[in-house]
Design a protein around this motif. Structure first.
Motif, PDB file in Angstrom:
ATOM      1  N   VAL A   1       0.857  -1.195   0.000  1.00 42.67           N
ATOM      2  CA  VAL A   1       0.000   0.000   0.000  1.00 42.67           C
ATOM      3  C   VAL A   1       0.886   1.236   0.000  1.00 42.67           C
ATOM      4  CG1 VAL A   1      -1.697   1.325   1.317  1.00 42.67           C
ATOM      5  CG2 VAL A   1      -1.871  -1.170   1.208  1.00 42.67           C
ATOM      6  N   SER A   2       0.618   2.164  -0.908  1.00 46.42           N
ATOM      7  CA  SER A   2       1.413   3.388  -0.994  1.00 46.42           C
ATOM      8  C   SER A   2       1.235   4.240   0.250  1.00 46.42           C
ATOM      9  CB  SER A   2       1.003   4.198  -2.226  1.00 46.42           C
ATOM     10  OG  SER A   2       1.687   5.444  -2.261  1.00 46.42           O
ATOM     11  N   LEU A   3       2.318   4.863   0.683  1.00 43.90           N
ATOM     12  CA  LEU A   3       2.272   5.763   1.835  1.00 43.90           C
ATOM     13  C   LEU A   3       1.844   7.167   1.434  1.00 43.90           C
ATOM     14  CD1 LEU A   3       5.608   4.747   3.631  1.00 43.90           C
ATOM     15  CD2 LEU A   3       3.288   3.964   4.148  1.00 43.90           C
ATOM     16  N   LEU A   4       1.755   7.410   0.125  1.00 44.73           N
ATOM     17  CA  LEU A   4       1.414   8.737  -0.383  1.00 44.73           C
ATOM     18  C   LEU A   4       0.028   8.756  -1.001  1.00 44.73           C
ATOM     19  CD1 LEU A   4       4.811   9.626  -2.124  1.00 44.73           C
ATOM     20  CD2 LEU A   4       4.113  10.107   0.238  1.00 44.73           C
ATOM     21  N   ASN A   5      -0.646   9.893  -0.891  1.00 45.19           N
ATOM     22  CA  ASN A   5      -1.953  10.033  -1.530  1.00 45.19           C
ATOM     23  C   ASN A   5      -1.786  10.489  -2.975  1.00 45.19           C
ATOM     24  OD1 ASN A   5      -1.425  12.839  -1.463  1.00 45.19           O
ATOM     25  ND2 ASN A   5      -2.599  13.109   0.430  1.00 45.19           N
ATOM     26  N   GLY A   6      -2.879  10.745  -3.648  1.00 42.48           N
ATOM     27  CA  GLY A   6      -2.829  11.116  -5.054  1.00 42.48           C
ATOM     28  C   GLY A   6      -2.129  12.420  -5.339  1.00 42.48           C
ATOM     29  N   MET A   7      -1.955  13.252  -4.301  1.00 40.92           N
ATOM     30  CA  MET A   7      -1.269  14.531  -4.465  1.00 40.92           C
ATOM     31  C   MET A   7       0.214  14.420  -4.137  1.00 40.92           C
ATOM     32  SD  MET A   7      -4.107  17.022  -2.722  1.00 40.92           S
ATOM     33  CE  MET A   7      -3.092  18.473  -3.052  1.00 40.92           C
ATOM     34  N   GLY A   8       0.654  13.209  -3.779  1.00 40.56           N
ATOM     35  CA  GLY A   8       2.060  13.014  -3.448  1.00 40.56           C
ATOM     36  C   GLY A   8       2.412  13.344  -2.021  1.00 40.56           C
ATOM     37  N   ASN A   9       1.393  13.590  -1.180  1.00 35.40           N
ATOM     38  CA  ASN A   9       1.635  13.889   0.225  1.00 35.40           C
ATOM     39  C   ASN A   9       1.438  12.628   1.070  1.00 35.40           C
ATOM     40  OD1 ASN A   9       1.963  16.715  -0.270  1.00 35.40           O
ATOM     41  ND2 ASN A   9      -0.263  16.922  -0.378  1.00 35.40           N
ATOM     42  N   PRO A  10       2.115  12.527   2.226  1.00 34.35           N
ATOM     43  CA  PRO A  10       1.932  11.359   3.090  1.00 34.35           C
ATOM     44  C   PRO A  10       0.477  11.228   3.539  1.00 34.35           C
ATOM     45  CG  PRO A  10       3.869  12.614   3.756  1.00 34.35           C
ATOM     46  CD  PRO A  10       3.144  13.456   2.752  1.00 34.35           C
ATOM     47  N   LYS A  11      -0.041  10.026   3.481  1.00 34.65           N
ATOM     48  CA  LYS A  11      -1.417   9.793   3.928  1.00 34.65           C
ATOM     49  C   LYS A  11      -1.494   9.965   5.450  1.00 34.65           C
ATOM     50  CE  LYS A  11      -2.428   6.388   0.301  1.00 34.65           C
ATOM     51  NZ  LYS A  11      -2.665   4.952   0.012  1.00 34.65           N
ATOM     52  N   ASN A  12      -2.632  10.459   5.918  1.00 27.49           N
ATOM     53  CA  ASN A  12      -2.828  10.526   7.358  1.00 27.49           C
ATOM     54  C   ASN A  12      -3.270   9.158   7.870  1.00 27.49           C
ATOM     55  OD1 ASN A  12      -5.683  10.284   6.983  1.00 27.49           O
ATOM     56  ND2 ASN A  12      -5.836  12.491   6.677  1.00 27.49           N
ATOM     57  N   THR A  13      -3.411   9.048   9.177  1.00 29.52           N
ATOM     58  CA  THR A  13      -3.728   7.765   9.794  1.00 29.52           C
ATOM     59  C   THR A  13      -5.035   7.186   9.273  1.00 29.52           C
ATOM     60  OG1 THR A  13      -2.575   8.447  11.804  1.00 29.52           O
ATOM     61  CG2 THR A  13      -4.096   6.589  11.996  1.00 29.52           C
ATOM     62  N   ARG A  14      -6.058   8.028   9.153  1.00 26.43           N
ATOM     63  CA  ARG A  14      -7.370   7.540   8.709  1.00 26.43           C
ATOM     64  C   ARG A  14      -7.309   6.961   7.303  1.00 26.43           C
ATOM     65  NH1 ARG A  14      -9.964  11.736   9.763  1.00 26.43           N
ATOM     66  NH2 ARG A  14     -10.958  11.104  11.692  1.00 26.43           N
ATOM     67  N   THR A  15      -6.704   7.704   6.383  1.00 27.91           N
ATOM     68  CA  THR A  15      -6.641   7.247   4.991  1.00 27.91           C
ATOM     69  C   THR A  15      -5.752   6.027   4.842  1.00 27.91           C
ATOM     70  OG1 THR A  15      -6.979   9.522   4.222  1.00 27.91           O
ATOM     71  CG2 THR A  15      -6.118   7.949   2.628  1.00 27.91           C
ATOM     72  N   LEU A  16      -4.602   6.041   5.509  1.00 35.83           N
ATOM     73  CA  LEU A  16      -3.680   4.909   5.421  1.00 35.83           C
ATOM     74  C   LEU A  16      -4.317   3.651   6.001  1.00 35.83           C
ATOM     75  CD1 LEU A  16      -0.854   4.029   4.564  1.00 35.83           C
ATOM     76  CD2 LEU A  16      -0.028   4.692   6.830  1.00 35.83           C
ATOM     77  N   GLY A  17      -4.959   3.791   7.158  1.00 39.91           N
ATOM     78  CA  GLY A  17      -5.610   2.636   7.769  1.00 39.91           C
ATOM     79  C   GLY A  17      -6.732   2.092   6.904  1.00 39.91           C
ATOM     80  N   ASP A  18      -7.520   2.981   6.310  1.00 38.21           N
ATOM     81  CA  ASP A  18      -8.625   2.560   5.446  1.00 38.21           C
ATOM     82  C   ASP A  18      -8.083   1.786   4.232  1.00 38.21           C
ATOM     83  OD1 ASP A  18     -11.465   2.687   4.624  1.00 38.21           O
ATOM     84  OD2 ASP A  18     -10.694   3.923   2.999  1.00 38.21           O
ATOM     85  N   ASP A  19      -7.003   2.284   3.633  1.00 34.18           N
ATOM     86  CA  ASP A  19      -6.425   1.617   2.470  1.00 34.18           C
ATOM     87  C   ASP A  19      -5.833   0.256   2.840  1.00 34.18           C
ATOM     88  OD1 ASP A  19      -7.155   3.767   0.963  1.00 34.18           O
ATOM     89  OD2 ASP A  19      -5.156   4.644   0.797  1.00 34.18           O
ATOM     90  N   ILE A  20      -5.232   0.173   4.015  1.00 31.07           N
ATOM     91  CA  ILE A  20      -4.659  -1.096   4.473  1.00 31.07           C
ATOM     92  C   ILE A  20      -5.742  -2.140   4.702  1.00 31.07           C
ATOM     93  CG2 ILE A  20      -3.517  -2.210   6.441  1.00 31.07           C
ATOM     94  CD1 ILE A  20      -1.740   0.283   6.629  1.00 31.07           C
ATOM     95  N   ILE A  21      -6.824  -1.723   5.365  1.00 30.14           N
ATOM     96  CA  ILE A  21      -7.927  -2.646   5.618  1.00 30.14           C
ATOM     97  C   ILE A  21      -8.490  -3.189   4.311  1.00 30.14           C
ATOM     98  CG2 ILE A  21     -10.319  -2.780   6.457  1.00 30.14           C
ATOM     99  CD1 ILE A  21      -9.501  -0.835   8.680  1.00 30.14           C
ATOM    100  N   GLU A  22      -8.621  -2.302   3.335  1.00 28.98           N
ATOM    101  CA  GLU A  22      -9.137  -2.728   2.021  1.00 28.98           C
ATOM    102  C   GLU A  22      -8.150  -3.678   1.337  1.00 28.98           C
ATOM    103  OE1 GLU A  22     -10.738  -0.791  -2.204  1.00 28.98           O
ATOM    104  OE2 GLU A  22     -10.136   0.497  -0.531  1.00 28.98           O
ATOM    105  N   ALA A  23      -6.854  -3.354   1.426  1.00 32.29           N
ATOM    106  CA  ALA A  23      -5.839  -4.194   0.753  1.00 32.29           C
ATOM    107  C   ALA A  23      -5.743  -5.584   1.388  1.00 32.29           C
ATOM    108  CB  ALA A  23      -4.481  -3.500   0.814  1.00 32.29           C
ATOM    109  N   LEU A  24      -5.887  -5.648   2.711  1.00 32.01           N
ATOM    110  CA  LEU A  24      -5.782  -6.921   3.403  1.00 32.01           C
ATOM    111  C   LEU A  24      -7.071  -7.733   3.315  1.00 32.01           C
ATOM    112  CD1 LEU A  24      -3.874  -5.853   6.659  1.00 32.01           C
ATOM    113  CD2 LEU A  24      -2.931  -6.990   4.629  1.00 32.01           C
ATOM    114  N   GLY A  25      -8.150  -7.052   2.906  1.00 32.34           N
ATOM    115  CA  GLY A  25      -9.405  -7.758   2.739  1.00 32.34           C
ATOM    116  C   GLY A  25     -10.054  -8.134   4.041  1.00 32.34           C
TER     117      GLY A  25
END
Length: 218
Positions: free
Chosen positions: A194-218
């Motif tokens: 899972v990328s640590l950066l959002n679409g703007m190239g900035n580091p994802k915050n905890t909420r966005t990173l956690g949401d993406d991880i949960i989705e990636a891990l299924g």
């Protein structure tokens, strides 16, 4: 048209994400009152299992709880007071005052006051024919996460990543919360691709990173 609880929760998540985008683009938090006000109303509708007031520009109150309470919602960020119109106080059954805080660019919702209008009256001050609540005068009341439902979760090794209905990400091991969560989430993200950066190239915050991880891990 009434919104379901699922729609309210989804709308709150979308509003928080849009607030994060505006902040990332450089907009000052105090200039985003249209967003913070909407976030506050959606949050209160969620925690009271209620509905947004149906009338456009409803006078006095913003949310009607599941028990029929007419709730006035005030959401502040940098302001030191929350204003009330004297002419509409008789329409309010309950007052909830929230504050939007920022931690590393990530917004969170803090409850400052939640009581009946009758209980709130002694806390209000009068000025030029209206009332206001002095925000700094009352210690902040932390959000009780235990009353919020879990909406998604995934497991990585011996670590559990869960998301609550207000978007909060909880990282735990053997039932004990891990804080701060972001360093662990970064490690999991690298392992899960899972990328640590959002679409703007900035580091994802905890909420966005956690949401993406949960989705990636299924």
């Amino acid at each position: 048209m009434a919104l379901s609880q699922t729609q309210i929760i989804r709308s709150l998540g979308e509003a928080l994400q849009w607030l994060e985008k505006e902040l990332a683009w450089g907009a000052p938090l105090q200039e985003l009152r249209h967003l913070t006000g909407r976030i506050g109303e959606l949050y209160v509708a969620m925690i009271t299992r209620g509905q947004m007031a149906l009338a456009h520009n409803q006078q006095g109150y913003d949310v009607v709880s599941a028990e029929g309470e007419r709730i006035s919602v005030k959401t502040v960020s940098t302001a030191t007071r929350a204003d009330f119109r004297k002419s509409t106080l008789h329409l309010i059954d309950r007052v909830i005052i929230l504050r939007i805080n920022l931690d590393e660019g990530e917004p969170s919702i803090e409850e400052l006051l939640d009581c009946s209008m009758q209980e709130a009256m002694p806390l209000l001050r009068e000025l030029e024919g209206s009332y206001y609540f002095p925000v700094p005068k009352l210690p902040a009341k932390p959000v009780d996460l235990s009353r919020l439902k879990e909406t998604a979760a995934s497991i990585w090794r011996d670590i559990r990543i869960s998301q609550l209905e207000n978007g909060t990400i909880i990282v735990s091991r053997n039932g004990e919360a891990i804080t701060p969560a972001k360093p662990v989430l970064r490690e999991i993200a690298r392992d899960a691709g899972v990328s640590l950066l959002n679409g703007m190239g900035n580091p994802k915050n905890t909420r966005t990173l956690g949401d993406d991880i949960i989705e990636a891990l299924g």
